[in-house]
Write a protein that holds these residues in place. Sequence first.
Motif, PDB file in Angstrom:
ATOM      1  N   PRO A  40       0.824  -1.211   0.000  1.00  0.00           N
ATOM      2  CA  PRO A  40       0.000   0.000   0.000  1.00  0.00           C
ATOM      3  C   PRO A  40       0.862   1.266   0.000  1.00  0.00           C
ATOM      4  N   GLY A  41       0.363   2.303  -0.668  1.00  0.00           N
ATOM      5  CA  GLY A  41       1.016   3.612  -0.598  1.00  0.00           C
ATOM      6  C   GLY A  41       2.058   3.857  -1.684  1.00  0.00           C
ATOM      7  N   LEU A  42       2.207   2.924  -2.615  1.00  0.00           N
ATOM      8  CA  LEU A  42       3.155   3.138  -3.714  1.00  0.00           C
ATOM      9  C   LEU A  42       2.401   3.060  -5.036  1.00  0.00           C
TER      10      LEU A  42
ATOM     11  N   THR B 164       4.183  -3.686  -6.703  1.00  0.00           N
ATOM     12  CA  THR B 164       3.906  -5.098  -6.997  1.00  0.00           C
ATOM     13  C   THR B 164       4.840  -6.059  -6.257  1.00  0.00           C
ATOM     14  N   VAL B 165       4.210  -7.021  -5.579  1.00  0.00           N
ATOM     15  CA  VAL B 165       4.963  -8.108  -4.929  1.00  0.00           C
ATOM     16  C   VAL B 165       4.153  -9.398  -5.057  1.00  0.00           C
TER      17      VAL B 165
ATOM     18  N   GLY C  42       4.643 -10.101   0.283  1.00  0.00           N
ATOM     19  CA  GLY C  42       3.308  -9.725   0.770  1.00  0.00           C
ATOM     20  C   GLY C  42       2.987 -10.296   2.136  1.00  0.00           C
ATOM     21  N   SER C  43       3.424 -11.525   2.419  1.00  0.00           N
ATOM     22  CA  SER C  43       3.092 -12.126   3.715  1.00  0.00           C
ATOM     23  C   SER C  43       4.328 -12.420   4.566  1.00  0.00           C
TER      24      SER C  43
ATOM     25  N   ALA D  71       7.616   2.157   2.838  1.00  0.00           N
ATOM     26  CA  ALA D  71       6.290   1.553   2.681  1.00  0.00           C
ATOM     27  C   ALA D  71       6.253   0.139   3.264  1.00  0.00           C
ATOM     28  N   LEU D  72       7.328  -0.610   3.115  1.00  0.00           N
ATOM     29  CA  LEU D  72       7.375  -1.967   3.678  1.00  0.00           C
ATOM     30  C   LEU D  72       7.371  -1.914   5.197  1.00  0.00           C
TER      31      LEU D  72
END
Length: 253
Positions: free
Chosen positions: A142-144, A150-151, A157-158, A174-175
């Motif tokens: 989120p936020g990019l 994209t991941v 993502g998890s 962001a991460l």
Amino acid sequence: MSEIDVPESHPRYQSLLTRHRIEAGVERGITSKQGLIAEGRGEAFDYLLGERTIASADEAARAAAALLLLAERPVLSVNGNVAALVPGEMIDLAAAVGADVEVNLFNRTDERMRAIVDHLREHGADDAGVPIKGLAADGRIPGLDHERATVDADGIGSADVVLVPLEDGDRAEALSAMGKTEIVIDLNPLSRSAQTAAVPIIDNILRAVPNITEHARELSAASDEELERIVREFDPERALATAEDAIRSGDLD
Ligand code: ATP
């Protein structure tokens, strides 16, 4: 003689080897032209650090090893420069800590994604049983903006702990905002990525990745309590300040 026809005893050996690998990476479609600029910037900092692993960077590498061993879902992120410089070393580290590798590009193109995945396979990913992710592209940070967000949903993502060497500052922030515990390798202690990291390793990726692997092997039998103690005792602010002092003092001894 080595891969660059220069003896390892040459005073600029490491820097010449690095340039050669980045150039070869660009020729093979693995590294972007922007990657050449990033390399030049890193080299200047490495020169000022005396092209060595300072004590606080070694402590950071040990804390990184402990974090990766404690993680439930560790992921090592690979971009074009990382793939060109330390492909086999990233696979060794992933195997040592049970992490997945995810290809993650700032300038994402399908061609470059595939070239890097193939390159990592050529460097033993399959034999080492290390999954290479990044092509599913079914998750978002989120936020990019779209491309850089994209991941893989089941990769970064998890993930709970991510190693992001040479990461762009926006994405590192962001991460971290997503709640990931970040380990950053970057020669610039003032970069936003290094400032965002739970564990910033201010060292050349060529030295840092094998060093984390060595610590991980030494710590493989350590208890969770011992690993947690190593992480707790690591102070990121101090690591950044010590590296900045070393660079500013210009004391190369
Ligand atoms: P930030 O946004 O984090 O402040 P940036 O995105 O402006 O930084 P770039 O030039 O995109 O920085 O990224 C290159 C970064 O990678 C630089 O901080 C540079 O010091 C670092 N770097 C380049 N080569 C290496 C290397 N071999 N080992 C470690 N770090 C490196």
